[in-house]
Design a protein around this motif. Structure first.
Motif, PDB file in Angstrom:
ATOM      1  N   CYS A   1       0.787  -1.237   0.000  1.00  0.00           N
ATOM      2  CA  CYS A   1       0.000   0.000   0.000  1.00  0.00           C
ATOM      3  C   CYS A   1       0.818   1.285   0.000  1.00  0.00           C
ATOM      4  CB  CYS A   1      -1.010   0.011   1.138  1.00  0.00           C
ATOM      5  SG  CYS A   1      -2.154  -1.364   1.016  1.00  0.00           S
ATOM      6  N   LEU A   2       2.086   1.235  -0.350  1.00  0.00           N
ATOM      7  CA  LEU A   2       2.809   2.482  -0.556  1.00  0.00           C
ATOM      8  C   LEU A   2       2.281   3.082  -1.851  1.00  0.00           C
ATOM      9  CD1 LEU A   2       5.219   4.278   0.440  1.00  0.00           C
ATOM     10  CD2 LEU A   2       6.569   3.107  -1.306  1.00  0.00           C
ATOM     11  N   PRO A   3       1.819   4.320  -1.825  1.00  0.00           N
ATOM     12  CA  PRO A   3       1.313   4.914  -3.062  1.00  0.00           C
ATOM     13  C   PRO A   3       2.396   4.912  -4.144  1.00  0.00           C
ATOM     14  CG  PRO A   3       0.672   6.235  -1.173  1.00  0.00           C
ATOM     15  CD  PRO A   3       1.653   5.218  -0.675  1.00  0.00           C
ATOM     16  N   PRO A   4       2.032   4.567  -5.370  1.00  0.00           N
ATOM     17  CA  PRO A   4       3.033   4.483  -6.450  1.00  0.00           C
ATOM     18  C   PRO A   4       3.846   5.754  -6.647  1.00  0.00           C
ATOM     19  CG  PRO A   4       0.971   3.490  -7.156  1.00  0.00           C
ATOM     20  CD  PRO A   4       0.705   4.135  -5.826  1.00  0.00           C
ATOM     21  N   HIS A   5       3.232   6.919  -6.450  1.00  0.00           N
ATOM     22  CA  HIS A   5       3.995   8.154  -6.656  1.00  0.00           C
ATOM     23  C   HIS A   5       5.073   8.327  -5.577  1.00  0.00           C
ATOM     24  CE1 HIS A   5       0.832   9.519  -3.902  1.00  0.00           C
ATOM     25  NE2 HIS A   5       1.649  10.510  -3.567  1.00  0.00           N
ATOM     26  N   ILE A   6       4.876   7.745  -4.403  1.00  0.00           N
ATOM     27  CA  ILE A   6       5.902   7.791  -3.362  1.00  0.00           C
ATOM     28  C   ILE A   6       7.039   6.833  -3.740  1.00  0.00           C
ATOM     29  CG2 ILE A   6       6.425   7.421  -0.916  1.00  0.00           C
ATOM     30  CD1 ILE A   6       4.554   9.802  -1.447  1.00  0.00           C
ATOM     31  N   ALA A   7       6.702   5.652  -4.256  1.00  0.00           N
ATOM     32  CA  ALA A   7       7.732   4.719  -4.737  1.00  0.00           C
ATOM     33  C   ALA A   7       8.538   5.371  -5.859  1.00  0.00           C
ATOM     34  CB  ALA A   7       7.091   3.414  -5.220  1.00  0.00           C
ATOM     35  N   GLN A   8       7.870   6.157  -6.695  1.00  0.00           N
ATOM     36  CA  GLN A   8       8.552   6.872  -7.778  1.00  0.00           C
ATOM     37  C   GLN A   8       9.617   7.803  -7.205  1.00  0.00           C
ATOM     38  OE1 GLN A   8       5.997   9.473 -10.044  1.00  0.00           O
ATOM     39  NE2 GLN A   8       7.689  10.326 -11.216  1.00  0.00           N
ATOM     40  N   VAL A   9       9.270   8.533  -6.153  1.00  0.00           N
ATOM     41  CA  VAL A   9      10.218   9.461  -5.537  1.00  0.00           C
ATOM     42  C   VAL A   9      11.379   8.698  -4.899  1.00  0.00           C
ATOM     43  CG1 VAL A   9      10.503  11.163  -3.682  1.00  0.00           C
ATOM     44  CG2 VAL A   9       8.505  11.268  -5.180  1.00  0.00           C
ATOM     45  N   ILE A  10      11.075   7.624  -4.176  1.00  0.00           N
ATOM     46  CA  ILE A  10      12.119   6.828  -3.524  1.00  0.00           C
ATOM     47  C   ILE A  10      13.119   6.307  -4.554  1.00  0.00           C
ATOM     48  CG2 ILE A  10      12.573   4.662  -2.299  1.00  0.00           C
ATOM     49  CD1 ILE A  10       9.891   5.159  -0.826  1.00  0.00           C
TER      50      ILE A  10
ATOM     51  N   PRO B   1      -1.884  -3.236 -13.064  1.00  0.00           N
ATOM     52  CA  PRO B   1      -2.296  -1.906 -12.593  1.00  0.00           C
ATOM     53  C   PRO B   1      -3.535  -1.932 -11.709  1.00  0.00           C
ATOM     54  CG  PRO B   1      -1.680  -1.798 -14.896  1.00  0.00           C
ATOM     55  CD  PRO B   1      -1.665  -3.260 -14.498  1.00  0.00           C
ATOM     56  N   THR B   2      -4.490  -2.820 -11.979  1.00  0.00           N
ATOM     57  CA  THR B   2      -5.695  -2.856 -11.137  1.00  0.00           C
ATOM     58  C   THR B   2      -5.327  -3.207  -9.698  1.00  0.00           C
ATOM     59  OG1 THR B   2      -6.110  -5.134 -11.834  1.00  0.00           O
ATOM     60  CG2 THR B   2      -7.299  -3.409 -13.002  1.00  0.00           C
ATOM     61  N   GLU B   3      -4.319  -4.095  -9.516  1.00  0.00           N
ATOM     62  CA  GLU B   3      -3.890  -4.438  -8.161  1.00  0.00           C
ATOM     63  C   GLU B   3      -3.264  -3.226  -7.478  1.00  0.00           C
ATOM     64  OE1 GLU B   3      -1.532  -7.742  -9.574  1.00  0.00           O
ATOM     65  OE2 GLU B   3      -2.623  -9.048  -8.205  1.00  0.00           O
TER      66      GLU B   3
ATOM     67  N   HIS C   1      -3.802   1.094  -3.538  1.00  0.00           N
ATOM     68  CA  HIS C   1      -3.820   2.531  -3.253  1.00  0.00           C
ATOM     69  C   HIS C   1      -5.146   2.924  -2.596  1.00  0.00           C
ATOM     70  CE1 HIS C   1      -1.991   6.435  -3.801  1.00  0.00           C
ATOM     71  NE2 HIS C   1      -3.072   6.894  -4.372  1.00  0.00           N
ATOM     72  N   ARG C   2      -6.251   2.411  -3.111  1.00  0.00           N
ATOM     73  CA  ARG C   2      -7.560   2.711  -2.521  1.00  0.00           C
ATOM     74  C   ARG C   2      -7.655   2.163  -1.100  1.00  0.00           C
ATOM     75  NH1 ARG C   2     -11.091   1.287  -7.864  1.00  0.00           N
ATOM     76  NH2 ARG C   2     -10.843   3.309  -8.882  1.00  0.00           N
ATOM     77  N   ALA C   3      -7.119   0.962  -0.879  1.00  0.00           N
ATOM     78  CA  ALA C   3      -7.140   0.369   0.460  1.00  0.00           C
ATOM     79  C   ALA C   3      -6.332   1.222   1.432  1.00  0.00           C
ATOM     80  CB  ALA C   3      -6.592  -1.059   0.418  1.00  0.00           C
ATOM     81  N   PHE C   4      -5.219   1.769   0.961  1.00  0.00           N
ATOM     82  CA  PHE C   4      -4.397   2.652   1.787  1.00  0.00           C
ATOM     83  C   PHE C   4      -5.217   3.854   2.239  1.00  0.00           C
ATOM     84  CE2 PHE C   4      -1.849   6.570   1.702  1.00  0.00           C
ATOM     85  CZ  PHE C   4      -1.026   6.342   2.798  1.00  0.00           C
ATOM     86  N   PHE C   5      -5.907   4.510   1.300  1.00  0.00           N
ATOM     87  CA  PHE C   5      -6.706   5.675   1.652  1.00  0.00           C
ATOM     88  C   PHE C   5      -7.878   5.306   2.556  1.00  0.00           C
ATOM     89  CE2 PHE C   5      -4.617   7.767  -1.997  1.00  0.00           C
ATOM     90  CZ  PHE C   5      -4.128   8.857  -1.302  1.00  0.00           C
ATOM     91  N   ALA C   6      -8.476   4.150   2.330  1.00  0.00           N
ATOM     92  CA  ALA C   6      -9.588   3.722   3.197  1.00  0.00           C
ATOM     93  C   ALA C   6      -9.089   3.538   4.633  1.00  0.00           C
ATOM     94  CB  ALA C   6     -10.195   2.427   2.668  1.00  0.00           C
TER      95      ALA C   6
END
Length: 164
Positions: free
Chosen positions: A101-110, A127-129, A134-139
């Motif tokens: 659940c690390l948001p992909p844009h954060i992985a991009q920065v790392i 991508p659906t996974e 990402h949605r589960a992270f926000f929930a």
């Protein structure tokens, strides 16, 4: 934002290289691709030699990645010895981080990727996974925050936000 297994490995690596003061020493390493020396960084692959901390060379890492799977007896489905390259672990990290659940844009920065497409190409999931993770992270985040933070703003608040 990583799996417990990866957190355990990273913790062991940090513990192994941590200095007497409890800090990971900073060392300069040669960037073979760019043909420059990087500024001192807290590298996890380092060792002390003659009283100085030095980075573990790429050649040593490649050699270890060749010997370790063979010595362990690990094989693929066709019973061939596993074959890893250093960059494989970057892909494994991105996959594990996004699935945890690390948001992909954060992985991009790392990973210092210029494009999110590069990061998404690294992960070994569909991508659906990634979107569902990402949605589960926000929930989960929303469940921990007060509900009033997620209310719809009033017209006055919206107008104030938009400004004159």
């Amino acid at each position: 934002m990583v799996s417990p297994e990866l957190a355990d490995v990273l913790s062991r690596m940090v513990t192994r290289v941590r200095g007497a003061n409890g800090v990971v020493p900073l060392v300069s390493a040669d960037d073979q691709g760019e043909r420059v020396w990087n500024p001192p960084l807290p590298l996890l692959f380092q060792w002390s030699s003659a009283g100085q901390n030095r980075p573990v060379s790429a050649q040593t890492i490649r050699k270890g990645l060749g010997e370790t799977p063979a010595a362990s007896g690990l094989t693929d489905a066709a019973v061939n010895p596993l074959n890893y390259q250093p960059h494989d672990f970057r892909r494994i990290f991105v996959t594990d981080a996004i699935l945890s659940c690390l948001p992909p844009h954060i992985a991009q920065v790392i990973c210092a990727h210029k494009s999110i497409a590069t990061t998404m190409g690294y992960k070994a999931i569909y991508p659906t996974e990634a979107i569902e993770a990402h949605r589960a992270f926000f929930a989960r985040r929303r469940a921990l925050r007060p509900g009033e933070e997620y209310r719809i703003p009033t017209s006055e608040e919206w107008d104030s936000f938009l400004g004159p």
